[in-house]
Design a protein around this motif. Sequence first.
Motif, PDB file in Angstrom:
ATOM      1  N   GLU A 117       0.806  -1.219   0.000  1.00 25.71           N
ATOM      2  CA  GLU A 117       0.000   0.000   0.000  1.00 25.71           C
ATOM      3  C   GLU A 117       0.843   1.275   0.000  1.00 25.71           C
ATOM      4  N   GLU A 118       2.038   1.205   0.572  1.00 25.90           N
ATOM      5  CA  GLU A 118       2.913   2.378   0.651  1.00 25.90           C
ATOM      6  C   GLU A 118       4.322   2.001   0.213  1.00 25.90           C
ATOM      7  N   GLU A 119       5.018   2.964  -0.403  1.00 32.88           N
ATOM      8  CA  GLU A 119       6.375   2.724  -0.862  1.00 32.88           C
ATOM      9  C   GLU A 119       7.305   2.448   0.323  1.00 32.88           C
ATOM     10  N   ASN A 120       8.148   1.428   0.175  1.00 34.12           N
ATOM     11  CA  ASN A 120       9.126   1.022   1.197  1.00 34.12           C
ATOM     12  C   ASN A 120       8.485   0.513   2.479  1.00 34.12           C
ATOM     13  N   ALA A 121       7.203   0.201   2.433  1.00 27.59           N
ATOM     14  CA  ALA A 121       6.536  -0.387   3.591  1.00 27.59           C
ATOM     15  C   ALA A 121       6.796  -1.893   3.625  1.00 27.59           C
ATOM     16  N   PHE A 122       6.472  -2.505   4.752  1.00 24.99           N
ATOM     17  CA  PHE A 122       6.568  -3.962   4.836  1.00 24.99           C
ATOM     18  C   PHE A 122       5.484  -4.497   5.745  1.00 24.99           C
ATOM     19  N   TRP A 123       5.106  -5.739   5.500  1.00 23.81           N
ATOM     20  CA  TRP A 123       4.242  -6.476   6.410  1.00 23.81           C
ATOM     21  C   TRP A 123       5.135  -7.407   7.220  1.00 23.81           C
ATOM     22  N   ASN A 146       4.934 -10.545  10.397  1.00 26.84           N
ATOM     23  CA  ASN A 146       4.260 -11.379  11.390  1.00 26.84           C
ATOM     24  C   ASN A 146       5.252 -12.430  11.856  1.00 26.84           C
ATOM     25  N   LYS A 147       5.670 -12.307  13.102  1.00 25.91           N
ATOM     26  CA  LYS A 147       6.718 -13.181  13.628  1.00 25.91           C
ATOM     27  C   LYS A 147       6.291 -14.641  13.716  1.00 25.91           C
ATOM     28  N   HIS A 148       4.978 -14.906  13.583  1.00 31.57           N
ATOM     29  CA  HIS A 148       4.496 -16.278  13.693  1.00 31.57           C
ATOM     30  C   HIS A 148       4.432 -16.991  12.343  1.00 31.57           C
ATOM     31  N   LYS A 149       4.619 -16.262  11.259  1.00 30.98           N
ATOM     32  CA  LYS A 149       4.584 -16.883   9.942  1.00 30.98           C
ATOM     33  C   LYS A 149       5.929 -17.529   9.611  1.00 30.98           C
ATOM     34  N   THR A 150       5.899 -18.507   8.723  1.00 32.17           N
ATOM     35  CA  THR A 150       7.145 -19.162   8.306  1.00 32.17           C
ATOM     36  C   THR A 150       8.043 -18.173   7.575  1.00 32.17           C
ATOM     37  N   ILE A 151       7.484 -17.477   6.593  1.00 33.00           N
ATOM     38  CA  ILE A 151       8.164 -16.350   5.952  1.00 33.00           C
ATOM     39  C   ILE A 151       7.543 -15.107   6.564  1.00 33.00           C
ATOM     40  N   GLN A 152       8.293 -14.474   7.465  1.00 33.48           N
ATOM     41  CA  GLN A 152       7.696 -13.457   8.336  1.00 33.48           C
ATOM     42  C   GLN A 152       7.444 -12.111   7.670  1.00 33.48           C
ATOM     43  N   CYS A 153       8.156 -11.821   6.579  1.00 36.40           N
ATOM     44  CA  CYS A 153       8.113 -10.461   6.039  1.00 36.40           C
ATOM     45  C   CYS A 153       7.773 -10.438   4.551  1.00 36.40           C
ATOM     46  N   VAL A 154       6.878  -9.515   4.195  1.00 42.92           N
ATOM     47  CA  VAL A 154       6.630  -9.159   2.797  1.00 42.92           C
ATOM     48  C   VAL A 154       7.106  -7.719   2.643  1.00 42.92           C
ATOM     49  N   MET A 155       8.075  -7.501   1.763  1.00 42.08           N
ATOM     50  CA  MET A 155       8.710  -6.189   1.602  1.00 42.08           C
ATOM     51  C   MET A 155       8.260  -5.559   0.285  1.00 42.08           C
ATOM     52  N   ASP A 156       7.861  -4.293   0.361  1.00 41.92           N
ATOM     53  CA  ASP A 156       7.484  -3.580  -0.862  1.00 41.92           C
ATOM     54  C   ASP A 156       8.665  -3.535  -1.823  1.00 41.92           C
ATOM     55  N   CYS A 157       8.410  -3.869  -3.079  1.00 39.69           N
ATOM     56  CA  CYS A 157       9.493  -3.932  -4.058  1.00 39.69           C
ATOM     57  C   CYS A 157       8.920  -3.730  -5.455  1.00 39.69           C
ATOM     58  N   LEU A 158       9.397  -2.695  -6.134  1.00 39.22           N
ATOM     59  CA  LEU A 158       8.974  -2.392  -7.496  1.00 39.22           C
ATOM     60  C   LEU A 158      10.098  -2.693  -8.477  1.00 39.22           C
ATOM     61  N   THR A 159       9.773  -2.673  -9.770  1.00 36.16           N
ATOM     62  CA  THR A 159      10.815  -2.660 -10.790  1.00 36.16           C
ATOM     63  C   THR A 159      11.661  -1.420 -10.549  1.00 36.16           C
ATOM     64  N   SER A 160      12.971  -1.608 -10.317  1.00 33.67           N
ATOM     65  CA  SER A 160      13.802  -0.491  -9.884  1.00 33.67           C
ATOM     66  C   SER A 160      15.219  -0.619 -10.412  1.00 33.67           C
ATOM     67  N   ALA A 195       5.575  -2.440  11.141  1.00 32.44           N
ATOM     68  CA  ALA A 195       4.960  -3.012   9.947  1.00 32.44           C
ATOM     69  C   ALA A 195       3.639  -2.335   9.609  1.00 32.44           C
ATOM     70  N   LEU A 196       3.375  -2.226   8.324  1.00 28.40           N
ATOM     71  CA  LEU A 196       2.108  -1.673   7.865  1.00 28.40           C
ATOM     72  C   LEU A 196       0.963  -2.602   8.217  1.00 28.40           C
ATOM     73  N   ARG A 197       1.238  -3.891   8.148  1.00 30.73           N
ATOM     74  CA  ARG A 197       0.239  -4.900   8.515  1.00 30.73           C
ATOM     75  C   ARG A 197       0.929  -6.050   9.223  1.00 30.73           C
TER      76      ARG A 197
END
Length: 333
Positions: free
Chosen positions: A153-159, A161-175, A227-229
């Motif tokens: 939702e926002e540039e350079n934001a991340f989701w 959750n320490k309980h997930k197997t893959i804990q982080c989703v990082m904002d990433c565009l073609t750059s 985290a944003l979420r």
Amino acid sequence: MSIKVAVIDSGIDVNHEVFRNNRVIDYSAGKVHSRWQGKRIGLDSNGHGTACASVIVNECPNVDIFSIGILDSEGKTKLSVLESALESLICSDVSIINMSLAFDKLVDKKMYQLCQELSRQDITIISSLANKCEESYPAEFDNVIGVQWGILEEENAFWFNKHKTIQCVMDCLTSVVAVPSNEYNMIFPCNSIATAKLTGIISKMLWDEHISKISLTSLYNWLQRKALRNNWNDEETYERFRVPEQGNWFIEDNDPVLKKTYRIVCRYFGKELLCNRICDIELLTNKGLLRTEHVIPFLKFFEKRINKKINYLKINRYHLITIGTLVKYIKSL
């Protein structure tokens, strides 16, 4: 105080201009008595390590980079080589280990045990989810922060959750990233670059807090707060939550910067580009004339004519959607 990031990858072109203000130590995959030996002359076997390191220093300019080159020209290595690299960092002054790489299977628990020992020493380990693999190590370890990319939702934001197997989703565009021989390329979003971005963000947090290391529990709590979420489902990681909207790039046709930009763009493509409004002329889209492989030559052509230096590492696809988005970026310089 220094924040030292170990980048276990393909090596780094230490002579690239993006590292001119950083201390970069570069080693190959050979060691003696559990320590890396044989300093290299800033070599990168395939450009991947240079790209990832450039993303890290773009997020946190103050880091020192400790590069361990283990990937070959095809981006491959042996599990035992990675384990040796990790083992050599035990009891080191490294703050973070960035591994934009993955294995889809393990033969024993040695890698997990090495990561566990490093974590006990408050050395943060960040690793990318493998592309198109059901299993991904070391990203899936509970003592490693696993990362995948998304358009959030926002540039350079991340989701997070320490309980997930893959804990982080990082904002990433073609750059744009740095590549060897002092060049740059625009590349599509991927887990490797998303991992490097998170490494840079955490490095900057450590720098701002004047600490060189942090426990995994404390870091989890910080990431959870920032985290944003904290909750999402797997399907949402494939959604695009942010796209440029026409109203965001509207500029009147009589705007002097817009008119100058239009003339430069027409000159670059060697033709007059027509549209009801100049700001709506498409560039880096399916209908536009600009392609990702031509972005750097285009930017070099453009910056000479506006007499302003463009930081290529700050450029992403959304800056180049239309002439209007380009003008908005130019005005921010």
